[in-house]
Design a protein around this motif. Structure first.
Motif, PDB file in Angstrom:
ATOM      1  N   LEU A  63      14.565   7.968  -3.398  1.00 13.02           N
ATOM      2  CA  LEU A  63      13.925   7.151  -2.371  1.00 13.02           C
ATOM      3  C   LEU A  63      12.655   7.802  -1.825  1.00 13.02           C
ATOM      4  O   LEU A  63      12.164   7.418  -0.762  1.00 13.02           O
ATOM      5  N   GLY A  64      12.139   8.761  -2.574  1.00 12.31           N
ATOM      6  CA  GLY A  64      10.964   9.485  -2.100  1.00 12.31           C
ATOM      7  C   GLY A  64       9.726   8.630  -1.933  1.00 12.31           C
ATOM      8  O   GLY A  64       8.856   8.932  -1.114  1.00 12.31           O
ATOM      9  N   PHE A  65       9.658   7.524  -2.690  1.00 15.52           N
ATOM     10  CA  PHE A  65       8.475   6.671  -2.609  1.00 15.52           C
ATOM     11  C   PHE A  65       8.313   6.057  -1.224  1.00 15.52           C
ATOM     12  O   PHE A  65       7.203   5.681  -0.819  1.00 15.52           O
ATOM     13  N   LEU A  66       9.404   5.978  -0.454  1.00 23.80           N
ATOM     14  CA  LEU A  66       9.336   5.381   0.883  1.00 23.80           C
ATOM     15  C   LEU A  66       8.423   6.185   1.808  1.00 23.80           C
ATOM     16  O   LEU A  66       7.803   5.626   2.713  1.00 23.80           O
ATOM     17  N   SER A  67       8.348   7.494   1.577  1.00 27.92           N
ATOM     18  CA  SER A  67       7.543   8.348   2.451  1.00 27.92           C
ATOM     19  C   SER A  67       6.052   8.093   2.285  1.00 27.92           C
ATOM     20  O   SER A  67       5.259   8.458   3.159  1.00 27.92           O
ATOM     21  N   GLY A  68       5.650   7.481   1.169  1.00 24.83           N
ATOM     22  CA  GLY A  68       4.233   7.251   0.935  1.00 24.83           C
ATOM     23  C   GLY A  68       3.752   5.862   1.294  1.00 24.83           C
ATOM     24  O   GLY A  68       2.558   5.564   1.194  1.00 24.83           O
ATOM     25  N   ILE A  69       4.659   4.995   1.748  1.00 29.18           N
ATOM     26  CA  ILE A  69       4.269   3.616   2.071  1.00 29.18           C
ATOM     27  C   ILE A  69       3.411   3.590   3.333  1.00 29.18           C
ATOM     28  O   ILE A  69       3.753   4.183   4.356  1.00 29.18           O
ATOM     29  N   ARG A  70       2.263   2.903   3.239  1.00 34.60           N
ATOM     30  CA  ARG A  70       1.380   2.744   4.400  1.00 34.60           C
ATOM     31  C   ARG A  70       1.717   1.399   5.055  1.00 34.60           C
ATOM     32  O   ARG A  70       1.101   0.374   4.747  1.00 34.60           O
ATOM     33  N   THR A  71       2.676   1.392   5.951  1.00 29.51           N
ATOM     34  CA  THR A  71       3.153   0.128   6.542  1.00 29.51           C
ATOM     35  C   THR A  71       2.054  -0.579   7.344  1.00 29.51           C
ATOM     36  O   THR A  71       2.022  -1.807   7.399  1.00 29.51           O
ATOM     37  N   LYS A  72       1.139   0.179   7.954  1.00 26.02           N
ATOM     38  CA  LYS A  72       0.096  -0.439   8.783  1.00 26.02           C
ATOM     39  C   LYS A  72      -0.930  -1.207   7.950  1.00 26.02           C
ATOM     40  O   LYS A  72      -1.663  -2.038   8.480  1.00 26.02           O
ATOM     41  N   ARG A  73      -0.997  -0.934   6.628  1.00 27.86           N
ATOM     42  CA  ARG A  73      -1.988  -1.602   5.801  1.00 27.86           C
ATOM     43  C   ARG A  73      -1.427  -2.866   5.134  1.00 27.86           C
ATOM     44  O   ARG A  73      -2.201  -3.704   4.673  1.00 27.86           O
ATOM     45  N   ILE A  74      -0.118  -3.001   5.090  1.00 26.75           N
ATOM     46  CA  ILE A  74       0.493  -4.149   4.421  1.00 26.75           C
ATOM     47  C   ILE A  74       0.174  -5.429   5.202  1.00 26.75           C
ATOM     48  O   ILE A  74       0.308  -5.477   6.424  1.00 26.75           O
ATOM     49  N   SER A  83       0.842  -1.198   0.000  1.00 26.73           N
ATOM     50  CA  SER A  83       0.000   0.000   0.000  1.00 26.73           C
ATOM     51  C   SER A  83       0.874   1.243   0.000  1.00 26.73           C
ATOM     52  O   SER A  83       1.827   1.358   0.785  1.00 26.73           O
ATOM     53  N   VAL A  84       0.541   2.168  -0.887  1.00 23.64           N
ATOM     54  CA  VAL A  84       1.313   3.408  -0.975  1.00 23.64           C
ATOM     55  C   VAL A  84       0.376   4.570  -1.282  1.00 23.64           C
ATOM     56  O   VAL A  84      -0.547   4.438  -2.086  1.00 23.64           O
ATOM     57  N   ASP A  85       0.590   5.659  -0.589  1.00 21.33           N
ATOM     58  CA  ASP A  85      -0.195   6.874  -0.804  1.00 21.33           C
ATOM     59  C   ASP A  85       0.602   7.783  -1.734  1.00 21.33           C
ATOM     60  O   ASP A  85       1.563   8.434  -1.315  1.00 21.33           O
ATOM     61  N   ASN A  86       0.230   7.810  -3.004  1.00 22.97           N
ATOM     62  CA  ASN A  86       0.978   8.597  -3.990  1.00 22.97           C
ATOM     63  C   ASN A  86       0.957  10.090  -3.701  1.00 22.97           C
ATOM     64  O   ASN A  86       1.860  10.824  -4.126  1.00 22.97           O
TER      65      ASN A  86
END
Length: 252
Positions: free
Chosen positions: A236-247, A225-228
């Motif tokens: 590495l900017g995509f790391l800031s949008g990862i929703r770790t709690k939803r994975i 899950s990622v919030d674009n």
């Protein structure tokens, strides 16, 4: 967005494709080329409140602004059930359906009965998204009468069965494949589906029923899950949008 808050834009999900049936491929692998396919074994029937992924007939999509033909929605009524929306609440066979807490209402206002949405299914029903029905979900093997009064509803059922428009109204005569018809035996079990974001979902209230043949499988869990909108610029900017709690969160 029509499945918020159960699913969010940017969720990637695993779908169990053999929970309901085992079939041969419908497309050549890694392409969009369709091929004849067959059901080898029916394993389980879809149940109320399950989230299903399904293909919607392209012939109907030609008449709408929708471009995708794969959807995920929640089953709220099955073959032979009577469904009704009363002030946003869903009733199946006269009992209120208990929906999960992730169901979302984007608009607190209720469209009262008598307020007509022109694009509601079936055409001419004089219903709206908040006060809808009652409507009976088609069941395989049932025989329905075909006449000018129920033609719009029957057209949609038959298109779902055949995948193409085979019904015509020629004066006072209704024909199917150029032969007069007065009744029709339903070929597939049908289902009524909704989006969990009830006020902004293009679902069975607008598109009509789906059939068992259209269902690809059942949604199981979110594997990524990622919030674009929150993704930062940079390598590495995509790391800031990862929703770790939803994975690896199950979806229900």
């Amino acid at each position: 967005s029509s499945m918020e808050n159960t699913l969010l834009a940017g969720d990637f999900i695993i779908v169990n494709k053999i929970v309901y049936k085992i079939s041969t491929p419908a497309k050549i692998p890694f392409t969009d080329i369709k091929i004849p396919h067959f059901t080898l074994l029916e394993t389980w029937e879809p149940e109320i409140n399950e989230l299903v992924v399904f293909n919607y007939p392209e012939i109907f999509l030609q008449d709408s602004a929708i471009t995708a033909n794969q959807f995920i929605k929640r089953i709220v009524a099955g073959p032979g059930d009577t469904l009704q929306f009363i002030n946003k609440k869903i009733f199946v066979n006269n009992e209120e359906l208990i929906l999960p807490p992730t169901i979302k209402y984007s608009n607190e206002d209720v469209r009262r009965r008598g307020v007509v949405e022109d694009n509601i299914f079936p055409k001419g029903s004089k219903w709206n998204r908040d006060n809808y029905g009652p409507i009976i979900i088609p069941k395989k093997g049932d025989t329905i009468v075909v006449n000018s009064r129920n033609l719009e509803r029957v057209k949609q059922i038959i298109v779902m069965d055949y995948g193409e428009r085979v019904l015509r109204e020629e004066g006072t005569v209704i024909t199917m494949n150029a032969k007069p018809i007065q009744e029709y035996v339903i070929q597939n079990d049908h289902y009524f589906v909704i989006g969990d974001n009830l006020d902004v979902s293009m679902d069975s209230r607008y598109l009509g029923f789906i059939t068992e043949e259209m269902i690809i499988g059942k949604a199981i869990f979110i594997y990524w899950s990622v919030d674009n909108k929150k993704t930062a610029p940079g390598l590495l900017g995509f790391l800031s949008g990862i929703r770790t709690k939803r994975i690896f969160q199950c979806v229900e």
